[in-house]
Structure formats: C-alpha cells, structure tokens
Design an enzyme around this catalytic site. Structure first.
Site, short mmCIF file in Angstrom:
data_model
loop_
_atom_site.label_atom_id
_atom_site.label_comp_id
_atom_site.label_asym_id
_atom_site.label_seq_id
_atom_site.Cartn_x
_atom_site.Cartn_y
_atom_site.Cartn_z
N ARG A 81 0.86 -1.18 0.00
CA ARG A 81 0.00 0.00 0.00
C ARG A 81 0.90 1.23 0.00
O ARG A 81 1.37 1.66 1.05
CB ARG A 81 -0.88 -0.03 1.25
CG ARG A 81 -2.14 0.82 1.16
CD ARG A 81 -2.75 1.01 2.52
NE ARG A 81 -1.97 1.94 3.30
CZ ARG A 81 -1.93 1.97 4.63
NH1 ARG A 81 -2.61 1.12 5.34
NH2 ARG A 81 -1.18 2.86 5.25
N HIS A 98 -3.83 4.59 4.27
CA HIS A 98 -4.99 3.69 4.22
C HIS A 98 -6.11 4.33 3.40
O HIS A 98 -6.70 3.70 2.54
CB HIS A 98 -5.46 3.41 5.65
CG HIS A 98 -6.81 2.78 5.75
ND1 HIS A 98 -7.03 1.45 5.45
CD2 HIS A 98 -8.02 3.28 6.12
CE1 HIS A 98 -8.32 1.18 5.63
NE2 HIS A 98 -8.94 2.27 6.03
N TYR A 122 3.53 6.78 10.79
CA TYR A 122 3.75 5.42 11.32
C TYR A 122 4.68 4.55 10.50
O TYR A 122 4.96 3.41 10.88
CB TYR A 122 2.41 4.71 11.56
CG TYR A 122 1.44 4.73 10.37
CD1 TYR A 122 0.33 5.56 10.38
CD2 TYR A 122 1.65 3.92 9.26
CE1 TYR A 122 -0.56 5.58 9.32
CE2 TYR A 122 0.76 3.93 8.20
CZ TYR A 122 -0.35 4.75 8.22
OH TYR A 122 -1.22 4.76 7.17
#
Lengths: 326, 377
Positions: free
Chosen positions: B274, B278, B287
């Site tokens: 990814r 998100h 993160y």
C-alpha cells in the site's frame, strides 16, 4: 383440525413452504439428521435431503453470513440459531449486514432471510439458554421481529415471514414450545405480520404481552376477572412493526396499561411501547403506564421464577394501576 | 499399518508451506517479453488501459478530497494488478464480493464512470442513493455485492453465495477480497472453514499490502505467510506476486477452474504494497518510514505491464500519451456532471429500509420533510 404444539406447528410450516418453494433451505447446528435440539426440523432432512436441510459447522456468524450470501443469490434461507443466547457471534452479520443490505445497496439487493431462534427462560437453562434479546433487534433498522405465543400463530406467521421480502428474526418461546397446544388448521394459511390480537376483551386496563409471557398475563387476567376487574389482553405477535393502532385503540378505551416482558426492564421493549402509547394517548391516560419485566440482572439459574414476571406480579400491577387516582 | 501415501502427501504439503519465499511470478523482475499468458494482445491492452484508468481515477479523487469536493476516498494505488488481474478471471455470471479497494472491478464489469462518481458525491443518481460514504458501492447488473466497512463479513457472504450456486447446480463462482489485516477477523476463519467443508466454489483473494491503517503485517500473524493458513482449512494456499498482473490472472483463473470443477475453494495471497495511506483520512509518514515505500514504487504494477507491453510491441509512448490525455478529459467532464446532479430526496432516506415503509417511517418522513433541507454544518 389436528392438535399441535408450537414445535409441531413450526415443523408443519417449514414442510409446507419447502414443498411449495424450492428456494427454501434450512441451515444450522444439528438441524439435519438430528432434527434440531428442540426437534423443530425433525423429518425434514429425510424428506428434502442434505442439500436443503444442512448441518453446518458450529459458528453462528458463519450460519448467518452464509444465509445472507444465499439470499443475495436468490435462495430463501431459514437459518436456525440453536438458542437466542448464542446469536451474538452473528450480531455483526445481522445488524450491520442482513438488516442493512437492501438499504445500503440502494434497493439493489434484498436479503430475505428468516432467522428462527428459541427465546426466553423458565426451562432451567441458566443465563445461556434463557435470554430474551428482542429489544436489541427491534432497535435495529431493517429487521422484522416476530414472537408468537401459540401454535396457530406460529405456523401462520412463519409462513408469512418466509414469503415476505424483509429479513425476519422469528423468536420461538421455548418455555411453551410443547405446553402451548391448539387446533392448528391443516395446510396452507398465513397470519399477517404487524397485526396484534386481542386475546381477551375488557375496558378497565390494557395488558400487553407476547410469547411465553402471554400465558402468564392470561392467568393474571383470569384472576383479576375473578376479582371483578375487566382487563383487555393484547398478544403483540409481531414485535416490529408493532401494531400501534391496536394499542392506541385499546388504551384510549381503558385509560390504563400494563406491559409485560421477560427481558430486563431498562431499555426493554416495554419502555418503547410505553413511550409510543403515552405520546398518542396522553389525555386518555388515568394512571402511569406500568412495566412488569425481568429484573436488570443477568438471567439467574436457581431463582428464575423470582426473575420472570409471573402472574402474581402482573396481577398486582393491574390492581394498582386500576386503583390509581391522580 | 500407517497410511504412507497420506503421510507423504501431508509431508509434501508441509514442505510446500515451509517455503515462504515461494512466490509465483510470471513477468519476473525484468518484465520479460516472453512471459507466458493466455491473454490475447487485445485483452492485454484493454486490461492495461483499465489499470491506468483505475490509477488516474484514484489520483483525481484524492485531489478532489483534498479540495473538499468529496468527503472521503480509499483507493488502490499500487494494488491494481492484484485486484484487476484476479477479477479478469471472472465471467459475467460470476459474483464478486469486494472489500473496499476493489472499485476498479465494478468499473471493469460495467459500472459507468458517471455512476462511480455519483457515489463519490452521494447524489440522487448514486447506485446506492447517497446512503453510504464514497467507495461503498453495490452494482447488481455485474453481481458486484455491497461494500461494508467492518472487516471480513464479505468473505462469509461470498461463501454463502457460492454455496447457493452449488446447491442450485449453477456454473457460477464467487470471488471475494480481504486485506491481510482482515485475516485476523473471525469472519476469515469462519468463511474459510465453511467454504472448505462445503466445497463451495469460491476464490478467496487476499491483498497482502502489508499495512492495515498503521498496523504492520507482523501484528496480524505469526505465520510465515498468509497463504500457509489455507492448508489448515484443507484448501490450496497460493502466494503470488501481487504486482504482476499476468501471475495474478493465472492463479486466479486456475482457482476459478478448480471451483467450477467441484474442487472447492482456493486461497490466494497476493503480495503487494500500500504505497499511500490507508485512505484520505491518515498520513502514513506518522507510522512508517518513507524508505520502506521507495522500493515498492519501483515495482509499480502498471509500470511493469507497460514495460512488458512495450517490449512485445503492443504499446508505445504515443498510445500512452493519448490514453492518459483522453482519460484526463473524460474524468474531469464526468465528475463535473456528477457534481452538478441533484442530491437525494429526503423521502429517499426512508425508502428501502424495508420492502415497504412501516408506519413509523411514514410518520418520520413527514416530520423530516416538514423541515426541508437542513443547513450545512
């Protein structure tokens, strides 16, 4: 007309509909060869085979998730959840998926699933075989919730449910599964969803009950009548959509109301009924609406009869509410 | 006597699952032009154009979300091969149960770009009537089921639909997608178990894009791979290069054939990445380090297909330029039309909760309509 109990009436309805509609399939735990732990599906496996009466692995979320997929595909699944206490692993599939599928897909995908499940206490089943979780599902937009009190209604309402276009939670009162008997018409008939039944006519106090508690309320009404009271007893039969007209007509006549249910009082369906009636009958009410319910505790094992709203508690509420003067 | 045949079969299976590096690839690291495929040149250029459309739509929607013109977006940048390559193996009668990044499949199966954008703005022409946030569509003409946000529920429903098809004797396969995060859900277990027991004709796709919002795959499983989980359920677990469209298509097609032959479900872990957040609601820099992302940008599935097609002489820079220019115009014009369309009526909010509204919905609709359109907050 053959005399049947509720289990036999449910079984009869399932057989009639499976014969009539090849899309109807039954799935659940022990529903096949064994015929269900309460025998509600007895003989159907032998008659319709393992493609239509299906023993599943033990996972309620799987049973309901599979039933949703089947309904989307065009079948008419009638899954059984062995006890309504075991329904919670399927809660997400019922509340977020089944109940919302038609709406959230813009009407493209109806999901007509009828979930049969035994409810209620009084069988020495303790917390995990006795609960009445109806209010959780009535609160869920998109679900129809039904709870018959006798075999005649059980058969006619189950046939209506399976033929309908909405998902239905069909709650069967297990305490009176065998005890509630009646002369059940043979063959095909339906009882409409959303219609309550006046079980006993009166003009002094309206008593509202359903399922196993209808029988407790009936006993209380008989005792009250023996004391000279004139209660009107309504069997809701369908909890949602509730027959609001029947309730309002009755309470406008009597001016007093007692609501009975097994589930805990706080946020129980009685609270909603009380509010609906109060909003519509305020100037007709002669006394506060009373709720006679299970206590706000987990369902106890040894003291289940002290927990359940048995006839003496219902009778006392009827006496107090009819004696009430503002 | 022990069953030595069964033992050796079990040993062979253990052997297979013990090789987590065993990743099926067709294009290979060099995107070689002799990579085998049964896709015709026409199919190859079409699916390539679909991937590019999917990418440009995603990029445009993210920009529009930043501009406040749509409320939310969740796309599939970098995962187009894993998604479209798998769905390319389906036939019109097959069913598709999406997670939430597979909107390109709806477009590939016939949803108009206009209707997709109608869903982005939630207008009255949205196939789901403005009732769900962007990317949560349903499209019945293509057997494209409804998207829900909770993790994994679609896997179980896909199993049910596939099982129903099998009960009816229909030649139909159901395919469903889940993220690697979703493999931690109860639904994953239940769906895999039921499907294998019932030999349901279902293809379980897993986009292992390595991140579930901020949670890395090491927090999802202690298994060496996601594919090995399939063995315990009694079905094949395939691990494929998810950025290799030819490889994903090949294994998905094989899985569909197994399903159609009555051999039951297959689980396919498509290893991808990814490269963005998100959704438009998170910033991945918080993160994860950027250095982790960079190597995956070099393995971009669209770029790999372009190199392959170029090498085969099926695609050139001129075609590329024209495709992107045409798409750009089409996306802008189509979105503008969707944006200009009327919103859903207040009445529509109360419809299709049930087949017919109950008395309470009639009452509440009248009350809501008496107030008319609410002020924006």
């Amino acid at each position: 007309m053959p005399t049947m109990n509720i289990i036999q009436a449910v079984n009869d309805a399932l057989r009639i509909e499976m014969k009539r509609d090849p899309r109807v399939v039954i799935l659940g735990e022990d529903v096949g060869k064994f015929g269900g732990v309460f025998r509600a599906t007895a003989g159907l496996f032998e008659e319709f085979g393992d493609k239509r009466v299906i023993d599943t692995p033990l996972a309620e979320g799987g049973i309901i998730g599979a039933a949703i997929g089947m309904a989307l595909y065009g079948l008419r699944p009638v899954p059984e959840i062995q006890f309504s206490d075991f329904i919670f692993p399927a809660f997400d599939q019922i509340v977020n998926e089944l109940a919302k599928y038609r709406y959230r897909s813009g009407g493209q995908y109806p999901a007509p699933v009828v979930i049969r499940t035994p409810v209620g206490g009084g069988i020495k089943g303790g917390h995990y075989h006795s609960q009445s979780p109806e209010s959780l599902f009535i609160h869920t937009a998109g679900l129809v919730v039904v709870c018959p009190s006798n075999p005649i209604d059980a058969k006619g309402l189950l046939l209506s449910a399976i033929r309908g276009e909405d998902p239905v939670l069909f709650m069967e009162p297990k305490r009176v599964y065998r005890a509630a008997k009646g002369d059940v018409p043979e063959g095909d008939y339906t009882i409409p969803i959303g219609k309550a039944k006046i079980v006993r006519e009166g003009d002094q106090v309206t008593v509202i009950a359903w399922g196993a508690m209808l029988h407790e309320a009936m006993e209380a009404c008989e005792q009250a009548a023996a004391q000279g009271l004139r209660p009107e007893l309504i069997d809701l039969r369908t909890l949602w959509p509730v027959d609001i007209d029947a309730l309002v007509t009755s309470v406008k006549k009597t001016g007093r109301c007692v609501i009975v249910h097994e589930a805990p009082r706080t946020c129980g369906f009685g609270g909603e009924l009380s509010s609906l009636i109060q909003e519509r009958c305020f100037v007709h009410l002669e006394a506060p609406i009373r709720r006679v319910t299970g206590w706000d505790t987990p369902f106890p094992y040894t003291l289940e009869n002290e927990y359940l709203p048995r006839a003496p508690r219902i009778l006392k509420a009827m006496q107090e509410t009819t004696a009430y003067e503002a | 006597m022990p069953d030595t045949h069964a033992q050796s079969k079990a040993a062979a299976r253990r052997q297979k699952s013990a090789e987590p590096d065993d990743l099926i690839s067709v294009l290979g690291p060099d995107n070689r032009k002799d990579a085998p495929t049964d896709l015709s040149p026409d199919e190859l250029t079409k699916i390539y154009a679909m991937m590019v459309e999917n990418r440009l739509v995603d990029e445009r929607m993210i920009t529009l979300q930043r501009q406040g013109r749509i409320g939310f977006y969740i796309g599939s940048v970098g995962e187009e091969a894993a998604i479209l390559g798998a769905a390319l193996a389906l036939r019109p009668q097959d069913w598709f149960f999406p997670c939430y990044r597979e909107n390109g499949v709806a477009l590939m199966r016939g949803l108009s770009l206009r209707n997709y954008f109608d869903n982005m703005v939630g207008n009255g022409e949205d196939p789901v009537k403005g009732r769900q946030m962007p990317n949560h569509i349903a499209w019945r003409p293509a057997n494209y089921a409804s998207v829900s946000s909770p993790i994994g529920t679609q896997y179980t429903q896909a199993m049910g639909a596939a099982w129903a098809a099998k009960l009816k004797g229909d030649d139909v396969v159901a395919m469903s997608f889940i993220g690697e995060g979703g493999t931690s859900s109860n639904e994953f277990h239940v769906a895999m178990n039921f499907a294998a027991v019932m030999k349901a004709p279902v293809v379980f796709m897993c986009r292992n894009n390595q991140w579930a919002i901020s949670t890395p795959l090491s927090r999802q499983t202690a298994s060496e791979t996601f594919a090995v989980k399939a063995m315990a359920y009694g079905m094949p677990g395939i691990r494929v290069d998810g950025n290799d469209l030819l490889a994903v298509h090949r294994v998905a097609k094989e899985a569909c054939l197994r399903a159609r032959n009555g051999e039951g479900p297959t689980f396919i872990e498509a290893v991808t990445y990814r490269v963005l957040g998100h959704s438009t609601s998170d910033d991945p820099k918080v993160y994860r380090p950027d250095e982790e992302v960079e190597p995956w940008r070099k393995k971009d599935p669209i770029e790999r297909m372009r190199i392959y097609l170029d090498a085969r002489g099926l695609w050139d820079a001129k075609q590329e330029k024209k495709l992107r220019e045409d798409l750009d115009v089409r996306i802008r014009e189509t979105f503008a039309a969707a944006e200009a369309a009327q919103g859903p009526t207040i009445e529509s909010m109360f419809e299709e909760v049930y087949a017919r509204p109950f008395w309470n919905l009639d009452e509440q609709r009248a009350e809501a309509e008496s107030f008319g359109t609410a002020p924006k907050h």
